[in-house]
Write an enzyme that holds these catalytic residues in place. Structure first.
Site, PDB file in Angstrom:
ATOM      1  N   TYR A   1      61.439  15.788  14.870  1.00  0.00           N
ATOM      2  CA  TYR A   1      61.058  15.332  13.524  1.00  0.00           C
ATOM      3  C   TYR A   1      62.306  14.991  12.699  1.00  0.00           C
ATOM      4  O   TYR A   1      63.284  15.760  12.693  1.00  0.00           O
ATOM      5  CB  TYR A   1      60.250  16.444  12.838  1.00  0.00           C
TER       6      TYR A   1
ATOM      7  N   ASP B   1      57.537  23.791  16.939  1.00  0.00           N
ATOM      8  CA  ASP B   1      56.925  23.166  15.772  1.00  0.00           C
ATOM      9  C   ASP B   1      55.603  22.589  16.270  1.00  0.00           C
ATOM     10  O   ASP B   1      55.572  21.603  17.010  1.00  0.00           O
ATOM     11  CB  ASP B   1      57.866  22.073  15.237  1.00  0.00           C
TER      12      ASP B   1
HETATM   13  C1  LIG Z   1      55.935  16.942   8.126  1.00  0.00           C
HETATM   14  C2  LIG Z   1      56.593  17.660   9.217  1.00  0.00           C
HETATM   15  C3  LIG Z   1      57.573  18.629   8.969  1.00  0.00           C
HETATM   16  C4  LIG Z   1      58.085  18.942   7.567  1.00  0.00           C
HETATM   17  O1  LIG Z   1      57.112  19.499   6.776  1.00  0.00           O
HETATM   18  P1  LIG Z   1      57.085  19.363   5.158  1.00  0.00           P
HETATM   19  O2  LIG Z   1      55.836  20.068   4.805  1.00  0.00           O
HETATM   20  O3  LIG Z   1      57.074  17.908   4.851  1.00  0.00           O
HETATM   21  O4  LIG Z   1      58.313  20.015   4.642  1.00  0.00           O
HETATM   22  C5  LIG Z   1      58.114  19.307  10.050  1.00  0.00           C
HETATM   23  N1  LIG Z   1      57.733  19.023  11.312  1.00  0.00           N
HETATM   24  C6  LIG Z   1      56.813  18.092  11.593  1.00  0.00           C
HETATM   25  C7  LIG Z   1      56.429  17.846  13.011  1.00  0.00           C
HETATM   26  C8  LIG Z   1      56.206  17.377  10.562  1.00  0.00           C
HETATM   27  O5  LIG Z   1      55.299  16.444  10.846  1.00  0.00           O
END
Ligand SMILES: *Cc1c(COP(=O)(O)O)cnc(C)c1O
Length: 386
Positions: free
Chosen positions: A104, A177
């Site tokens: 990301y 993630d």
């Molecule tokens: C959007 C996103 C983030 C960051 O999250 P925020 O809520 O925008 O801070 C991190 N990892 C992935 C895979 C995302 O899609």
């Protein structure tokens, strides 16, 4: 207290973490908009003293997500990036990380433009679908492997169980993630991950009306350390957003089923469209990790898919500006469908040569498929492709 951990998944999303409010019996946890809690005597209280430490609304959301992930502790943050940056605080200065090469963009920026300077963190990017490449990228100072349950925007699916087993054998933490899967589609802690993070802005919240994040652990020692960091660093979620995030969780199962159904139908249709060169979606039999995806994501492959339109960047630009129902916007996970061009939008922060090495091809477009009627979605893409 409703016990839902032994229920079937759809029941669990509706009931996880639910405790009727002890003072009023309110079925839904109220928004506790307070910064402090009265004490009966010094350090004698009802379990809450200051709302950065704990807030009942936040706690209800944290418990729900921990339960859905098969974890023991959740920490809710003001954003996904706040969750990610706090998880990085688990590492001592000078640590080495091996990360997915199409990580990301915001995580990449945090690694390279922030933590490289402030904590001397060094990151090597490798193909997460190639166990040998990840192994080869590790060094004696590697302390963390950073994975995404599906990479973005190419939707590659890493073998989390194999990677986590390797990491464990070396005393390396595995962080996943899992934003693109949500706890409905995957539970990486059960595959051996040490920490799972979500941008709750996406599927957990589900309605594009908040920014939030959450980190979940299973191991008691890691959980305790993360909870300390959560409070010490202070990027906590507020009670209003926690309320909305918990409300999102209640319909997570229904929404994810529909997102996955719609995305699979569009991916299948687009794959045979004459203006489309290629489609990336783990639910398609043509996807390189399709078999693994079916094992890792047994309930569906989620709502995000990417495609390459014939005619390169200009054709992609015409396509993303020609839709009417699909809104031209970054983000994903809301009930409404979005369309975007990664090279100029979500992934512009990643240097061009690195994007190309990761397999970005000209003409790449990403769709975040919503829960609308599939025929309307198809008709919109058909007219935009021309
Ligand atoms: C959007 C996103 C983030 C960051 O999250 P925020 O809520 O925008 O801070 C991190 N990892 C992935 C895979 C995302 O899609």
């Amino acid at each position: 207290m409703t016990s839902s951990s032994s229920s079937r998944p759809m029941t669990q999303t509706v009931h996880a973490g639910a405790t009727p409010d002890p003072t009023t019996g309110a079925v839904i946890p109220p928004i506790y908009a307070t910064s402090t809690f009265i004490q009966n005597a010094p350090n004698v209280n009802k379990g809450y003293d200051y709302a950065r430490m704990d807030n009942p609304t936040r706690q209800a959301f944290e418990r729900a997500v921990a339960e859905l992930e098969g974890g023991t502790m959740g920490c809710a943050f003001a954003s996904g990036m706040a969750a990610i940056s706090t998880v990085l605080e688990l590492l001592p200065a000078g640590s080495h990380i091996v990360a997915s090469r199409d990580v990301y963009g915001g995580t990449y920026r945090l690694f390279e433009q922030v933590r490289r300077l402030s904590a001397d963190l060094r990151v090597t990017y490798a193909d997460p679908t190639d166990l040998a490449a990840i192994q080869a990228a590790t060094t004696p100072t590697t302390r963390m492997i950073w994975l995404e349950v599906m990479t973005n925007p190419l939707l590659q699916v890493p073998d989390i169980a194999a990677l986590a087993a390797f990491a464990r054998s070396r005393g390396i933490l595995t962080v996943v993630d899992s934003t693109f899967a949500s706890p409905w589609l995957a539970n990486p802690l059960k595959d051996g991950a040490d920490v799972v993070v979500h941008s709750a802005t996406k599927y957990l919240g589900g309605h594009s009306d908040l920014i939030g994040g959450v980190a979940i652990t299973r191991d008691a020692a890691i959980g305790e350390r993360l909870r300390m960091l959560h409070i010490a660093v202070g990027g906590v979620a507020g009670p209003f957003d926690s309320f909305l995030m918990l409300r999102g969780v209640r319909t997570l199962g229904l929404r994810m089923e529909r997102h996955s159904q719609n995305a699979l139908a569009l991916a299948t249709w687009l794959e045979s469209h004459p203006k489309v060169a290629r489609v990336f979606y783990p639910g398609l039999p043509s996807h390189p990790q399709h078999a693994l995806a079916q094992k890792l994501l047994p309930r569906g492959a989620g709502g995000v898919l990417s495609l390459v339109v014939k005619g390169g960047e200009d054709a992609a630009r015409r396509f993303v500006t020609g839709t009417q129902l699909f809104a031209l916007a970054v983000s994903l996970g809301g009930v409404e469908s979005l369309i975007e061009q990664p090279s100029t939008m979500t992934h512009a922060v990643i240097p061009t040569d690195q994007r190309e090495a990761a397999g970005f091809v000209p003409g790449l477009v990403r769709l975040a498929v919503g829960i609308e009627d599939i025929e309307d979605l198809k008709a919109d893409l058909a007219q935009a492709l021309g």
